[in-house]
Scaffold this active site. Structure first.
Site, PDB file in Angstrom:
ATOM      1  N   GLY A  74       0.812  -1.215   0.000  1.00  0.00           N
ATOM      2  CA  GLY A  74       0.000   0.000   0.000  1.00  0.00           C
ATOM      3  C   GLY A  74       0.842   1.260   0.000  1.00  0.00           C
ATOM      4  O   GLY A  74       0.346   2.335  -0.299  1.00  0.00           O
ATOM      5  N   VAL A  88       3.558   2.853  -1.984  1.00  0.00           N
ATOM      6  CA  VAL A  88       4.103   2.655  -3.329  1.00  0.00           C
ATOM      7  C   VAL A  88       5.625   2.758  -3.345  1.00  0.00           C
ATOM      8  O   VAL A  88       6.314   1.941  -3.966  1.00  0.00           O
ATOM      9  CB  VAL A  88       3.474   3.665  -4.312  1.00  0.00           C
ATOM     10  CG1 VAL A  88       4.118   3.544  -5.691  1.00  0.00           C
ATOM     11  CG2 VAL A  88       1.960   3.434  -4.411  1.00  0.00           C
ATOM     12  N   ALA A  89       6.177   3.751  -2.660  1.00  0.00           N
ATOM     13  CA  ALA A  89       7.634   3.918  -2.656  1.00  0.00           C
ATOM     14  C   ALA A  89       8.328   2.730  -2.012  1.00  0.00           C
ATOM     15  O   ALA A  89       9.366   2.258  -2.483  1.00  0.00           O
ATOM     16  CB  ALA A  89       8.005   5.208  -1.935  1.00  0.00           C
ATOM     17  N   SER A  90       7.765   2.236  -0.920  1.00  0.00           N
ATOM     18  CA  SER A  90       8.351   1.080  -0.242  1.00  0.00           C
ATOM     19  C   SER A  90       8.394  -0.127  -1.169  1.00  0.00           C
ATOM     20  O   SER A  90       9.413  -0.829  -1.252  1.00  0.00           O
ATOM     21  CB  SER A  90       7.538   0.748   1.014  1.00  0.00           C
ATOM     22  OG  SER A  90       7.969  -0.466   1.598  1.00  0.00           O
ATOM     23  N   HIS A 124       5.774  -5.976  10.748  1.00  0.00           N
ATOM     24  CA  HIS A 124       7.040  -5.362  11.139  1.00  0.00           C
ATOM     25  C   HIS A 124       6.847  -4.124  11.998  1.00  0.00           C
ATOM     26  O   HIS A 124       7.684  -3.808  12.839  1.00  0.00           O
ATOM     27  CB  HIS A 124       7.897  -5.046   9.904  1.00  0.00           C
ATOM     28  CG  HIS A 124       7.349  -3.976   9.015  1.00  0.00           C
ATOM     29  ND1 HIS A 124       6.250  -4.152   8.211  1.00  0.00           N
ATOM     30  CD2 HIS A 124       7.767  -2.694   8.793  1.00  0.00           C
ATOM     31  CE1 HIS A 124       6.021  -3.050   7.528  1.00  0.00           C
ATOM     32  NE2 HIS A 124       6.916  -2.156   7.860  1.00  0.00           N
ATOM     33  N   ARG A 125       5.722  -3.444  11.821  1.00  0.00           N
ATOM     34  CA  ARG A 125       5.467  -2.246  12.618  1.00  0.00           C
ATOM     35  C   ARG A 125       4.729  -2.579  13.925  1.00  0.00           C
ATOM     36  O   ARG A 125       4.836  -1.841  14.911  1.00  0.00           O
ATOM     37  CB  ARG A 125       4.687  -1.220  11.809  1.00  0.00           C
ATOM     38  CG  ARG A 125       5.422  -0.781  10.551  1.00  0.00           C
ATOM     39  CD  ARG A 125       5.398   0.711  10.337  1.00  0.00           C
ATOM     40  NE  ARG A 125       6.024   1.464  11.400  1.00  0.00           N
ATOM     41  CZ  ARG A 125       6.107   2.801  11.414  1.00  0.00           C
ATOM     42  NH1 ARG A 125       5.616   3.498  10.419  1.00  0.00           N
ATOM     43  NH2 ARG A 125       6.686   3.442  12.407  1.00  0.00           N
ATOM     44  N   GLU A 161      -2.781   3.996  13.634  1.00  0.00           N
ATOM     45  CA  GLU A 161      -1.521   4.375  12.998  1.00  0.00           C
ATOM     46  C   GLU A 161      -0.954   5.682  13.547  1.00  0.00           C
ATOM     47  O   GLU A 161      -0.070   6.282  12.948  1.00  0.00           O
ATOM     48  CB  GLU A 161      -1.723   4.486  11.485  1.00  0.00           C
ATOM     49  CG  GLU A 161      -2.179   3.192  10.843  1.00  0.00           C
ATOM     50  CD  GLU A 161      -1.063   2.178  10.628  1.00  0.00           C
ATOM     51  OE1 GLU A 161       0.016   2.569  10.156  1.00  0.00           O
ATOM     52  OE2 GLU A 161      -1.275   0.995  10.938  1.00  0.00           O
ATOM     53  N   HIS A 169      -1.740   6.870   4.500  1.00  0.00           N
ATOM     54  CA  HIS A 169      -2.041   7.667   5.688  1.00  0.00           C
ATOM     55  C   HIS A 169      -2.557   9.035   5.255  1.00  0.00           C
ATOM     56  O   HIS A 169      -2.222   9.520   4.158  1.00  0.00           O
ATOM     57  CB  HIS A 169      -0.786   7.886   6.557  1.00  0.00           C
ATOM     58  CG  HIS A 169      -0.318   6.662   7.274  1.00  0.00           C
ATOM     59  ND1 HIS A 169       1.017   6.343   7.406  1.00  0.00           N
ATOM     60  CD2 HIS A 169      -0.989   5.676   7.906  1.00  0.00           C
ATOM     61  CE1 HIS A 169       1.142   5.217   8.086  1.00  0.00           C
ATOM     62  NE2 HIS A 169      -0.065   4.797   8.391  1.00  0.00           N
ATOM     63  N   ASP A 173      -1.492  11.793   6.246  1.00  0.00           N
ATOM     64  CA  ASP A 173      -0.397  12.756   6.075  1.00  0.00           C
ATOM     65  C   ASP A 173       0.309  12.624   4.726  1.00  0.00           C
ATOM     66  O   ASP A 173       1.290  13.315   4.472  1.00  0.00           O
ATOM     67  CB  ASP A 173       0.602  12.702   7.239  1.00  0.00           C
ATOM     68  CG  ASP A 173       1.408  11.412   7.315  1.00  0.00           C
ATOM     69  OD1 ASP A 173       1.255  10.544   6.437  1.00  0.00           O
ATOM     70  OD2 ASP A 173       2.199  11.267   8.273  1.00  0.00           O
ATOM     71  N   ASN A 212      11.877   4.575   1.008  1.00  0.00           N
ATOM     72  CA  ASN A 212      11.095   3.603   1.763  1.00  0.00           C
ATOM     73  C   ASN A 212       9.695   4.133   2.075  1.00  0.00           C
ATOM     74  O   ASN A 212       8.945   3.495   2.811  1.00  0.00           O
ATOM     75  CB  ASN A 212      11.818   3.234   3.060  1.00  0.00           C
ATOM     76  CG  ASN A 212      12.081   1.747   3.160  1.00  0.00           C
ATOM     77  OD1 ASN A 212      11.582   0.960   2.368  1.00  0.00           O
ATOM     78  ND2 ASN A 212      12.862   1.351   4.143  1.00  0.00           N
ATOM     79  N   CYS A 214       6.574  12.203   8.074  1.00  0.00           N
ATOM     80  CA  CYS A 214       6.673  10.860   8.661  1.00  0.00           C
ATOM     81  C   CYS A 214       7.736  10.828   9.754  1.00  0.00           C
ATOM     82  O   CYS A 214       7.626  10.073  10.720  1.00  0.00           O
ATOM     83  CB  CYS A 214       7.024   9.830   7.596  1.00  0.00           C
ATOM     84  SG  CYS A 214       5.666   9.384   6.500  1.00  0.00           S
TER      85      CYS A 214
END
Length: 448
Positions: free
Chosen positions: A24, A26-28, A137-138, A174, A250, A252, A365, A371
């Site tokens: 979700g 896109v950059a990551s 992971h989060r 979140e 998110h 933001d 990432n 962020c």
């Protein structure tokens, strides 16, 4: 009594890597498995912190977490010494090892939701650590996050800490990435704006189809209750499901607010006019006047917004009352976004300056300036009660850059995560960091 908003930036951890773990984002996903540079990432973040400090903003920082998370691997059946656990995980389930090595705690906008004392029923600053249960992971972060925040904001006369919400999908939380506070002045009561992507129990709300909506209405309401917020000063708004499906994971990534200003994309919210009317009415009742700044889709598409992270920017109030917009370098590199920003400055509105920063290691990432920071509004007494070791000054900046140079690698690839030496390097670095920041024993390895 002077009240200010203090930005506490996440210090990038030694295991910073591009694992592509965040579906979700896109950059990551697009940069998955590329080699990263942890040393450069940490220094880029510190450079932004120092630049804002030099501009007169009070700047703090939040320490990274211990990674690899060997205890989590043990919970999932890997046994033996720490080195054996890492070796077995790398051989049997490399994606799982990568998840437990993630340095995603650097994005402290997800660390917690914070309500200032001017808004809360008991007159204290309230923190609720985010459970981040949408991503494995989060979801590992919140126990250490809470210990870090308690070490930073320790005085119970001024600060209240809440554990993360139940770790189930119905209460997906979140943190501040979906929370904005609007106010006439930081020291006066404001309106807390919670943005959610879906409802767990109310079928009237439409959910996205492609990517998950990470924040639930139920989680946002629970945090508001925990913080003792008045219904008259809280607004819950739904994020547009179609933009979530375009990579806006998110709020933001599609909106940013500060003071009385809300800068948002035309497609950011469902039922935008009704939402703006509610924000305006409630802000007016506490003496404010909403200043909405809508970015038309004709000027900046959602795709451009996601690629440039225009909205994942810091909107900061300068000493003269005008605002500085801190954007990633990618905004300057995008002709349409940069043209829009130049036009915004020419209008003579609340945004008087735009400053771009090179944060490529974080951006690859999926994390921009917003962020990387957790906003905490503090009056003079509250600021004096904060652990002074986490407030940036020239001496601390020099200490930290030297610490990074000594302990961080300049290259990290997936196969490097299998090196047991990495765990020792991380623990040695963090042990020294807790002494530099006077945090005490906040990490699991320090308590064994």
């Amino acid at each position: 009594m002077k009240t200010r908003e203090v930005n506490f930036d996440g210090l990038v951890g030694p295991t910073h890597n591009y694992g592509g773990l965040s579906y979700g984002n896109v950059a990551s996903q697009n940069n998955s498995q590329l080699s990263s540079n942890p040393r450069e990432a940490a220094l880029q973040g510190l450079a932004k912190m120092k630049a804002l400090m030099d501009l007169g903003f009070t700047q703090g920082l939040i320490a990274p977490q211990e990674r690899p998370d060997v205890a989590s691997l043990r919970r999932l059946g890997f046994a033996g010494s720490d080195a054996q656990v890492i070796e077995k995980a790398a051989r049997q389930d490399m994606p799982l090892l990568a998840a437990t090595c993630s340095a995603s705690s650097m994005w402290v906008a997800n660390a917690a939701t914070v309500s200032p004392s001017a808004d809360t029923a008991d007159g204290r600053v309230h923190f609720t650590a985010a459970n981040l249960n949408c991503k494995y992971h989060r979801s590992l972060e919140h126990p250490t996050t809470r210990r870090l925040l308690e070490a930073m904001f320790a005085d119970a006369r001024y600060f209240a800490h809440h554990p993360a919400l139940p770790d189930v999908t119905q209460f997906g939380d979140e943190g501040a990435a979906n929370h904005t506070r609007l106010c006439r002045d930081h020291g006066q009561p404001g309106v807390e704006f919670f943005v959610f992507g879906r409802s767990a129990f109310d079928t009237r709300y439409t959910a996205p189809h492609k990517y998950p909506a990470r924040q639930t209405l139920e989680a946002s309401k629970a945090v508001a209750r925990l913080h003792g917020l008045s219904d008259e000063r809280v607004v819950f708004g739904q994020q547009n499901p179609s933009v979530i499906d375009q990579g806006v994971f998110h709020n933001d990534v599609i909106a940013v607010g500060n003071g009385q200003v809300l800068l948002y994309h035309q497609d950011a919210f469902l039922h935008s006019q009704a939402l703006l009317d509610e924000l305006h009415g409630k802000l007016e009742r506490v003496g404010g006047h909403l200043q909405p700044v809508v970015v038309p889709r004709a000027a900046v598409s959602v795709d451009d917004a996601v690629r440039s992270y225009l909205f994942n920017s810091q909107l900061l109030t300068r000493s003269d009352g005008s605002m500085l917009l801190v954007v990633p370098q990618e905004c300057q590199d995008n002709p349409r976004v940069w043209s829009y920003l130049q036009g915004l400055l020419a209008e003579g509105g609340p945004v008087a300056q735009v400053k771009a920063f090179d944060l490529k290691q974080s951006m690859r990432n999926g994390g921009g300036p917003a962020c990387l920071r957790l906003r905490v509004v503090l009056n003079e007494q509250e600021l004096a009660a904060v652990n002074p070791g986490v407030i940036l000054n020239e001496a601390l900046y020099e200490q930290l850059t030297g610490w990074v140079a000594r302990h961080y690698r300049d290259r990290m690839h997936e196969h490097d995560l299998a090196d047991p030496q990495l765990l020792l390097e991380c623990r040695t670095a963090l042990d020294q960091l807790t002494q530099i920041l006077t945090l005490g024993s906040v990490y699991p390895f320090q308590q064994n």
